[in-house]
Design an enzyme around this catalytic site. Structure first.
Site, PDB file in Angstrom:
ATOM      1  N   GLU A   9       0.768  -1.175   0.041  1.00 52.79           N
ATOM      2  CA  GLU A   9       0.011  -0.041  -0.025  1.00 52.79           C
ATOM      3  C   GLU A   9       0.863   1.308   0.017  1.00 52.79           C
ATOM      4  O   GLU A   9       0.523   2.316  -0.590  1.00 52.79           O
ATOM      5  CB  GLU A   9      -0.862   0.082   0.976  1.00 52.79           C
ATOM      6  CG  GLU A   9      -1.795   1.165   1.117  1.00 52.79           C
ATOM      7  CD  GLU A   9      -2.963   0.953   2.278  1.00 52.79           C
ATOM      8  OE1 GLU A   9      -3.377   2.017   2.810  1.00 52.79           O
ATOM      9  OE2 GLU A   9      -3.505  -0.140   2.466  1.00 52.79           O
ATOM     10  N   ASP A 105      -2.318  -2.985   3.344  1.00 54.26           N
ATOM     11  CA  ASP A 105      -2.702  -3.163   4.403  1.00 54.26           C
ATOM     12  C   ASP A 105      -3.741  -4.213   4.898  1.00 54.26           C
ATOM     13  O   ASP A 105      -4.703  -4.358   4.420  1.00 54.26           O
ATOM     14  CB  ASP A 105      -2.967  -1.794   5.123  1.00 54.26           C
ATOM     15  CG  ASP A 105      -1.706  -0.758   5.193  1.00 54.26           C
ATOM     16  OD1 ASP A 105      -0.754  -1.155   4.786  1.00 54.26           O
ATOM     17  OD2 ASP A 105      -1.980   0.308   5.390  1.00 54.26           O
ATOM     18  N   TYR A 334       4.189   4.859  10.878  1.00 53.56           N
ATOM     19  CA  TYR A 334       3.089   5.301  10.007  1.00 53.56           C
ATOM     20  C   TYR A 334       1.898   5.860  10.871  1.00 53.56           C
ATOM     21  O   TYR A 334       1.486   5.232  11.928  1.00 53.56           O
ATOM     22  CB  TYR A 334       2.458   4.018   9.448  1.00 53.56           C
ATOM     23  CG  TYR A 334       1.264   4.457   8.466  1.00 53.56           C
ATOM     24  CD1 TYR A 334       1.457   5.127   7.189  1.00 53.56           C
ATOM     25  CD2 TYR A 334       0.009   4.009   8.593  1.00 53.56           C
ATOM     26  CE1 TYR A 334       0.348   5.616   6.444  1.00 53.56           C
ATOM     27  CE2 TYR A 334      -1.216   4.429   7.925  1.00 53.56           C
ATOM     28  CZ  TYR A 334      -1.041   4.999   6.684  1.00 53.56           C
ATOM     29  OH  TYR A 334      -1.810   5.490   5.843  1.00 53.56           O
TER      30      TYR A 334
END
Length: 845
Positions: A9, A105, A334
């Site tokens: 992703e 993800d 992230y």
């Protein structure tokens, strides 16, 4: 032998996979060896929309074209990431690529990203699913050893696609139906609605209505000062028989006027004062140890809340900073996560991160203590718990130390690192003392709290002092302190506080708690309104659409917000204003993931909902929308008929006289409308907003043609010059003005130099740039680039006012003598193919 194309992703995940699998070299924009090709998306690359043949352009949003229920959904590349989509499509179409691995993800959105890319590229290869909750090399290799079949994830894929299409259907039909309704009387009045944004707005409107309707109540408190041998201490009277009831303002220490009381609150408070003043008290004291566990690691929402509370950062600013710390500086993991725990196999990674932090002056002593005292324990489920992780884990520092952060990035990085260190420390320990001093049978409470062992609070240094309320002056056994001072304080209850971004984020996250239905409430338990990644953009969207305004640190709904909620309630479409819609969807989508209901059944219900919304809007006129509207006491100035408030206007019931309720972004109250009709003018009104977004004050009058118009006192100048100055002290500048070097700030409609916004004469600077230029939104990050580098990225959604066609251009700073303004720079045209006929006046994209 064919190769397997792995699609992640994000680029960082593709890089991690390449490292974990080993011996895979980077080849341009992807990684490759004899067995694997590894590449990535950058989030969503494709969006859904109606077929071009069925599409209705914005200016033609009429009921004749509604409802919009496409025969099928077409996929359209997202222009900003079109190049990345082309790169992936080329890799998918390579003849040597015989298998695909979906490494996006592990969740609904990741599944959708891959499936839409696969559909757009018309991929025919078999697909396997990599399901990761941890990004350690071992976890990645284990994931590849246990690849799941494509069919196993079909339920998740159906739910992902259904949620996306349902959002589209409800948003498009809701927005177009409300826009068509509000545009019936002429013009084009864009009225946006959405599954998340409108219930969020309803929360704001409901809170503001409570504030407006709030009637303060007077109450009394009795405070005393006691003299002991060791010194003085304070106490506050309380009713030992108090029990919580339906009165939300009742407290044990508050004395209210009540019907059953024999005397007024004032008299009762004064009686306690007279009864206790100068009298000795009998002391009863309890002291016990208490602890306070360290806070959990940050997810995006909790990071945004705290950054807003501590530094006044907007949710969007915090997300932008966290994204820069992740993408540009690579010092945070992230950020778009809803998890506050780490994977159970991250213990060794945490150890390596602490080793890196030991090398820093600011964090070294704490990282060293954590490692030396072995505070990192795998069994600590507050930190390491796979069951508390969905797509991503909590935000923590990476193994890379920062090198050149700006001031705002430094503040956010410091927050994350301190939280990361604090979570491993022991609980803070306090000694909590509660003292009751009884004087003539009346009880006074005193409390003290002393920090015994700071534990995790040591990480925050002096900030730990805020946790200490101090020890109480000691009282010897058998001592009877005298109430040397006793006073009655008259106080008033306060209305609910307005939402800040921090409290609104909390309300969105916890929206499900307000739902009565137990099953629906459970479905919303982990979801809330929006996701951590979208809540900031929802809030910013509501501001951009003029449903909310920022005033200092609070958010306030505008008259347009009240009108929208009134309209939706009047049209009886509660599904657009309540969190139950999201809860209902989450319940059904969860069942779809398990194969218990079909995608077709769910989408049929969504189509029926869209049709119902349109039908309700079609069936009303602006003067027939039900609502809590007033009958005015003042008669019509034209015919003497009765004046009545409706959804949009104050109108005569006999003739065509009437005027709009909302003028320049401000809604007239019924009393103000009465005054305007009766006296033909009303003065000293505040809260109007210009097209630039600036607040201004004005007077209103009814002219000889019985039309409403603005006017100002002569010393206030012309329209707009009576505007209140913008308070830039609470705002973050976008950058430096290219003309005078002052700060440029983002207002509702424009980016403007703070000097240009002042009313100085002669004006020293006039630099400004619209937030929307030729229908192209100019995002804050692009304005930052423009002010920093003199040029934006290539922007692709400008619409020519002459040809009405889209075109691409860079925005640049243009300087001509004393004039500095924003202009266009066009990309070079691609060379024409040999022997191709010349095209007239049309640049290739």
């Amino acid at each position: 032998m064919g190769k397997t194309l792995i699609i992640a992703e994000k680029p960082s995940v593709a890089s991690d996979i390449a490292k974990a699998l080993g011996n895979i070299k980077k080849d341009g924009d992807h990684f490759e060896n004899d067995q694997y090709v590894i590449s990535s998306a950058v989030g969503h690359l494709v969006e859904i929309g109606e077929p071009e043949a069925e599409e209705v352009k914005r200016g033609k949003w009429t009921f004749a074209k509604l409802p919009v229920v496409p025969t099928h959904f077409e996929l359209k590349p997202i222009e900003k990431t079109a190049d990345r989509l082309k790169q992936l499509t080329r890799l998918i179409k390579r003849k040597d690529v015989t298998e695909l691995v979906n490494a996006c993800d592990a969740g609904r959105e990741g599944e959708l990203i891959f499936r839409l890319i696969q559909q757009h590229a018309k991929a025919k290869q078999p697909v396997k699913r990599l399901w990761l909750q941890s990004m350690t090399p071992t976890a990645i290799r284990d994931g590849f050893a246990k690849l799941r079949s494509d069919a196993e994830l079909q339920g998740l894929a159906d739910a992902a696609r259904s949620r996306s299409e349902a959002d589209w259907l409800v948003g498009i039909n809701g927005t177009r139906a409300m826009t068509a309704f509000n545009s019936k009387s002429g013009g084009f009045h864009l009225t946006t609605v959405g599954r998340v944004q409108t219930p969020t707005l309803a929360l704001m409107v409901e809170r503001e209505e409570k504030i407006r309707k709030f009637v303060p109540r007077t109450y009394f408190e009795v405070h005393a000062t006691f003299d002991a041998k060791a010194g003085q201490y304070a106490g506050r009277w309380f009713d030992e028989k108090f029990r919580k009831g339906d009165d939300e303002h009742a407290r044990a220490e508050r004395i209210f006027d009540t019907p059953e009381a024999k005397a007024s609150a004032s008299a009762r408070a004064k009686a306690i004062v007279l009864k206790c003043l100068g009298k000795p008290g009998i002391v009863e004291e309890e002291s016990k140890p208490t602890t306070q566990a360290p806070p959990l690691l940050y997810d995006l929402t909790s990071l945004q809340r705290e950054a807003n509370s501590r530094f006044g950062f907007s949710a969007r600013t915090t997300l932008s900073l966290a994204q820069a710390l992740y993408e540009k500086h690579k010092v945070l993991t992230y950020p778009r996560t809803d998890a506050r725990a780490l994977p159970e196999d991250y213990v060794s990674t945490v150890g390596q991160t602490l080793e890196q932090l030991e090398e820093t002056n600011r964090y070294g002593q704490f990282a060293r203590e954590i490692r030396n005292k072995k505070y990192v324990r795998p069994a600590n489920k507050r930190v390491f718990d796979n069951t508390k992780i969905s797509d991503h884990f909590a935000i923590i520092p990476t193994l890379q130390l920062p090198k050149a952060l700006n001031e705002l990035e430094e503040k956010l990085y410091d927050m994350v690192v301190k939280r990361f260190l604090a979570v491993f420390y022991p609980s803070a320990e306090f000694q909590q003392t509660t003292r009751i001093t009884r004087v003539e049978g009346e009880a006074f409470k005193s409390e003290g709290k002393v920090l015994v062992n700071p534990g995790w609070l040591a990480v925050y240094g002096k900030e730990a002092d805020t946790e200490e309320t101090g020890n109480l002056t000691p009282v010897a056994a058998g001592e009877k302190p005298k109430a040397s001072e006793v006073t009655a304080k008259e106080l008033q209850t306060k209305p609910p506080a307005r939402y800040t971004e921090a409290t609104l984020l909390s309300a969105m996250e916890g929206a499900g708690k307000l739902i009565d239905d137990e099953e629906l409430r459970a479905a919303m338990q982990e979801k809330g309104l929006g996701t951590p990644a979208t809540r900031a953009s929802i809030i910013e969207g509501l501001i951009l659409q003029k449903y909310l305004v920022r005033e200092d640190k609070v958010l306030k709904p505008t008259p347009q917000a009240f009108s929208l909620i009134t309209l939706l309630n009047g049209l009886n479409v509660p599904e657009l204003t309540q969190a139950e819609l999201t809860a209902n969807w989450e319940t059904q989508l969860a069942r779809m993931e398990k194969g218990e209901i079909s995608r077709e059944k769910f989408m049929a219900e969504i189509a029926a909902m869209a049709k119902h919304i349109v039908k309700q809007a079609k069936g009303h006129e602006s003067d027939t929308v039900p609502g809590d509207f007033a009958d005015l006491a003042t008669p019509c100035p034209r015919c003497g008929g009765a004046m009545k408030e409706n959804y949009k206007k104050f109108s005569c019931t006999k003739c065509d006289f009437g005027f709009w309720k909302i003028l320049a972004g401000r809604q007239l109250s019924v009393d103000e409308a009465e005054t305007l009709i009766r006296d033909k003018k009303i003065e000293g009104l505040e809260g109007f907003r210009s097209k630039l977004g600036r607040a201004f004050n004005a007077n209103l009058r009814m002219n000889d043609a019985q039309e409403i118009e603005f006017y100002w006192d002569e010393d206030e100048g012309k329209v707009g010059e009576g505007a209140d100055p913008v308070d830039f002290s609470t705002m973050e500048p976008v950058g430096k003005c290219p003309k005078c070097g002052s700060g440029v700030f983002e207002l509702e409609s424009a980016y403007i130099c703070e000097v240009a916004a002042k009313k100085e004469k002669p004006r020293k600077c006039d630099f400004r740039s619209g937030r929307i230029i030729l229908q192209q939104p100019i995002e804050r990050e692009q304005m930052v680039k423009l002010l920093t580098d003199g040029k934006t990225d290539l922007l692709t959604k400008f619409i020519s006012t002459r040809t009405k066609r889209p075109f691409q251009a860079f925005l640049v700073i243009e300087r001509k003598k004393d004039e500095v303004k924003v202009g266009f720079e066009f990309p070079p045209r691609e060379p024409k193919a040999a022997k191709a006929p010349a095209s007239k006046g049309k640049a290739k994209a």
